[in-house]
Design a protein around this motif. Sequence first.
Motif, mmCIF file in Angstrom:
data_model
loop_
_atom_site.group_PDB
_atom_site.id
_atom_site.type_symbol
_atom_site.label_atom_id
_atom_site.label_comp_id
_atom_site.label_asym_id
_atom_site.label_seq_id
_atom_site.Cartn_x
_atom_site.Cartn_y
_atom_site.Cartn_z
ATOM 1 N N ASN A 433 0.823 -1.213 0.000
ATOM 2 C CA ASN A 433 0.000 0.000 0.000
ATOM 3 C C ASN A 433 0.858 1.265 0.000
ATOM 4 O OD1 ASN A 433 -2.568 -1.255 -0.022
ATOM 5 N ND2 ASN A 433 -2.379 -1.685 2.168
ATOM 6 N N GLU A 434 1.996 1.246 0.676
ATOM 7 C CA GLU A 434 2.896 2.394 0.675
ATOM 8 C C GLU A 434 3.454 2.622 -0.733
ATOM 9 O OE1 GLU A 434 6.928 4.033 2.934
ATOM 10 O OE2 GLU A 434 6.089 2.062 3.441
ATOM 11 N N MET A 435 3.758 1.539 -1.421
ATOM 12 C CA MET A 435 4.260 1.660 -2.784
ATOM 13 C C MET A 435 3.196 2.276 -3.694
ATOM 14 S SD MET A 435 5.703 -1.308 -5.354
ATOM 15 C CE MET A 435 4.065 -1.963 -5.584
ATOM 16 N N LEU A 436 1.918 1.901 -3.511
ATOM 17 C CA LEU A 436 0.854 2.439 -4.356
ATOM 18 C C LEU A 436 0.616 3.928 -4.108
ATOM 19 C CD1 LEU A 436 -1.845 -0.412 -4.213
ATOM 20 C CD2 LEU A 436 -0.118 -0.012 -5.974
ATOM 21 N N LEU A 437 0.819 4.356 -2.872
ATOM 22 C CA LEU A 437 0.524 5.746 -2.515
ATOM 23 C C LEU A 437 1.695 6.686 -2.747
ATOM 24 C CD1 LEU A 437 -1.414 5.079 0.827
ATOM 25 C CD2 LEU A 437 -2.383 5.642 -1.411
ATOM 26 N N GLN A 438 2.855 6.151 -3.066
ATOM 27 C CA GLN A 438 4.055 6.972 -3.214
ATOM 28 C C GLN A 438 4.146 7.605 -4.610
ATOM 29 O OE1 GLN A 438 6.600 8.096 -1.406
ATOM 30 N NE2 GLN A 438 5.798 7.229 0.522
ATOM 31 N N THR A 442 12.170 6.812 -6.055
ATOM 32 C CA THR A 442 13.167 6.094 -5.261
ATOM 33 C C THR A 442 12.494 5.186 -4.241
ATOM 34 O OG1 THR A 442 14.691 7.956 -5.523
ATOM 35 C CG2 THR A 442 15.165 6.361 -3.772
ATOM 36 N N VAL A 443 11.470 5.736 -3.540
ATOM 37 C CA VAL A 443 10.756 4.945 -2.531
ATOM 38 C C VAL A 443 10.001 3.797 -3.193
ATOM 39 C CG1 VAL A 443 9.005 5.010 -0.728
ATOM 40 C CG2 VAL A 443 10.572 6.939 -1.010
ATOM 41 N N ILE A 444 9.384 4.073 -4.341
ATOM 42 C CA ILE A 444 8.652 3.017 -5.055
ATOM 43 C C ILE A 444 9.595 1.882 -5.425
ATOM 44 C CG2 ILE A 444 7.418 2.474 -7.176
ATOM 45 C CD1 ILE A 444 6.181 5.258 -7.058
ATOM 46 N N GLY A 445 10.773 2.238 -5.944
ATOM 47 C CA GLY A 445 11.740 1.221 -6.311
ATOM 48 C C GLY A 445 12.212 0.422 -5.113
ATOM 49 N N GLU A 450 11.903 -4.688 -2.007
ATOM 50 C CA GLU A 450 11.602 -5.437 -0.781
ATOM 51 C C GLU A 450 10.516 -6.483 -1.007
ATOM 52 O OE1 GLU A 450 10.540 -2.381 1.933
ATOM 53 O OE2 GLU A 450 12.618 -1.825 2.423
ATOM 54 N N LEU A 451 9.610 -6.173 -1.933
ATOM 55 C CA LEU A 451 8.538 -7.120 -2.241
ATOM 56 C C LEU A 451 8.951 -8.155 -3.275
ATOM 57 C CD1 LEU A 451 5.535 -4.615 -2.396
ATOM 58 C CD2 LEU A 451 5.887 -6.397 -0.666
ATOM 59 N N LEU A 548 6.754 -0.656 -12.285
ATOM 60 C CA LEU A 548 6.209 -0.513 -10.935
ATOM 61 C C LEU A 548 5.205 0.626 -10.839
ATOM 62 C CD1 LEU A 548 9.464 -1.045 -8.802
ATOM 63 C CD2 LEU A 548 7.736 -2.734 -9.453
ATOM 64 N N LEU A 549 5.422 1.709 -11.645
ATOM 65 C CA LEU A 549 4.530 2.857 -11.576
ATOM 66 C C LEU A 549 3.119 2.519 -12.049
ATOM 67 C CD1 LEU A 549 6.892 5.691 -12.838
ATOM 68 C CD2 LEU A 549 6.107 5.282 -10.495
ATOM 69 N N SER A 550 2.990 1.503 -12.879
ATOM 70 C CA SER A 550 1.680 1.158 -13.449
ATOM 71 C C SER A 550 0.896 0.178 -12.588
ATOM 72 C CB SER A 550 1.869 0.555 -14.849
ATOM 73 O OG SER A 550 2.513 1.471 -15.711
#
Length: 678
Positions: A433-438, A442-445, A450-451, A548-550
Amino acid sequence: MKVKTIDTEASIAEYMTHHFPSRDYQIHFAPNGYDRRLVCAAGSEESDARTPFAELTLDYEDECKIVVRFFGADGAWTASQAKELHWRLYPVYAEWRMERQQYILRQVIASIRSMTSMLDVDVLLNNILEQAMMVIPWKVLGTLWMYDGDVQALKAKASVGKHRDAVSGMMLQIGEGIVGKTFRDGQARWLRTAKDVYEEAVASTSDQNLHRMYYSGGFHDTQSVISVPVFVDREPACVLIFNQYGDRPQFTSMDFQLLQSFADQLSIVLMNARLFRDLNNQNALLVKRDQIHASLMKLSLQSKGSERIVQEMGKLTGLPLLFIDSLDNKKHASRGSGPFRRLDLERLHKQFDADQTPGPYSQGGLDEDGAFYIQPIVSAEAVLGFIIADMNRDLTPLDHIVLEQGSSILALEMVLKQSFTDSRYKRTSDMFNEMLLQNDLTVIGQRGKELGLEEHMPYLAALIVLKQQSGLQMQASGNRLVELLRKAFVGQLPVVFVSNNKVTALLAIAEQDQGQAKTRLEAVLQEAGVRVEEEAAVAGMGSVYRGLLSIQKSYTEAGKALGYLESRKQKGVIRYVEIGVNRLFLQQPPEQLEAYVQEVFEPLRGTKADASHLEETLLMYIACSRSTNQTAARLHIHVNTLYLRLKRIEELLELSFHNPEHLLRLELAWYLRGSPYA
């Protein structure tokens, strides 16, 4: 036993002297009607040898008699004299009766004392038999015949008196002889003569037992028999029988009543013995239960795992056991899994998820299917799994204790494991969820790494909602679904977790594999949901996008597809692209869409319009792609009638079928009228 007192004798002598002067007489008391005991006499000692003489027999209760013998030529007496003599001699009978009752009471009290001071059942039975023998003055053999369920026959449990060795080793079937009939009927018997005894015994006794009875010298001189059933819990348990010997029958009605009372005492002894035995067995089981619990709990505290606990349960019962873990969708057998290969686990889940009561279970009733005993593993009213025992024999109370205690220990193990699983899911959910909201690349990557996600891989998001479940049962279904997904999408499921009643899955698949992915997901839901009558889950799938952005876009589409299914109250799986034109209305409130449909069709719902079927005509006209001939045929009307109705519809709706904008308005209302928003 005394039968007279000085006062009684003096009173009788005075009466006899007054009414029968100068007469020699003898008065005899016969307590059994036969054996006479001299009470008193008058005359010379040789009077009993004189002839002629006359006798007066006076009858009393309990088959007792008093015989008055008069010596001399004149032996007549009047009826009034006989009646008065009966009254005068009553104290002789009364004194005998009182002394006998006191003696019997002492023996019964002694018997009761034995019952309350001894625990050895065999000694107690012999004591009660001996007490009964002491209150019966005749020569008798007393035997207690007890039913033995192992041989399904009556065997001599205790025997006292003459010829007692003759009954040892004998076995009587139910209904065989006097004993077998008494046991079968539950009715006391008093055979008063040797002829009755012989006929009753010979009629139904086997030749082998007859030979033993009559040629062993133990029963040939039996004159009468009393046979009384002994009941435990209102069911015959044994038979108390007394054989009386001698030259004539001597049992009285008092003896019959006495033996029935001693049978009641035997019943109390046997009932107490059964209760004491059951109490000891129950206490032993409780001790064993504590030992089993401690043994299995020790394995749990040592973190030996569920499989080791199941192995120990198999050793304790000696039965093949199968452990099914519904949380992890795994199973383990304590020894070879052969007996369980044909077990229908889905059918098992369906039956015992609803009814959590342990019990036998058989598939189809065929011998080759085998029979099993199912012990559900339950926690917080949720079935977490099962312990299944192959019933190659009847289960003992100890087996039930092992299964019960083992299931509680395994439930604790599984709940602890579920806590760790929930913690892992929570961590995965937070990172996803943090990845989706970012918005920070850099944080998304970092979160993607980690996932276990690769930056430029194609991904598809899917959301699955579990239905009709809550608590641990929902968690068990969620874990089971996750295991089935991992099995169906091997190497293509980098992210999957359960949160409340929703399963989130991220699939790494190519764009051309989206249709195949939907088919596999439908198969997984069908396998997971076959245990409940209603739909077990619904799922929405987004589209495949790279990078990842999509992922957020695909996740949003999956949510919309899921919302569309739930709004239509449909089940199964739907992809976002399959929603079609309905995507235009997903964000519109249902109230607005319903108002729009009402606005279009309301003018056609007046009284006159209803009579002309205008609304039905319009719906059919649009459904037939505005083909007049096809519409008239399906409405079963003439085409000219259809033209008149269409003209009337244009007038009421203030539009024209030749105006594209007006036509779009009608077709849109027609479409929404059949959608869940209308």
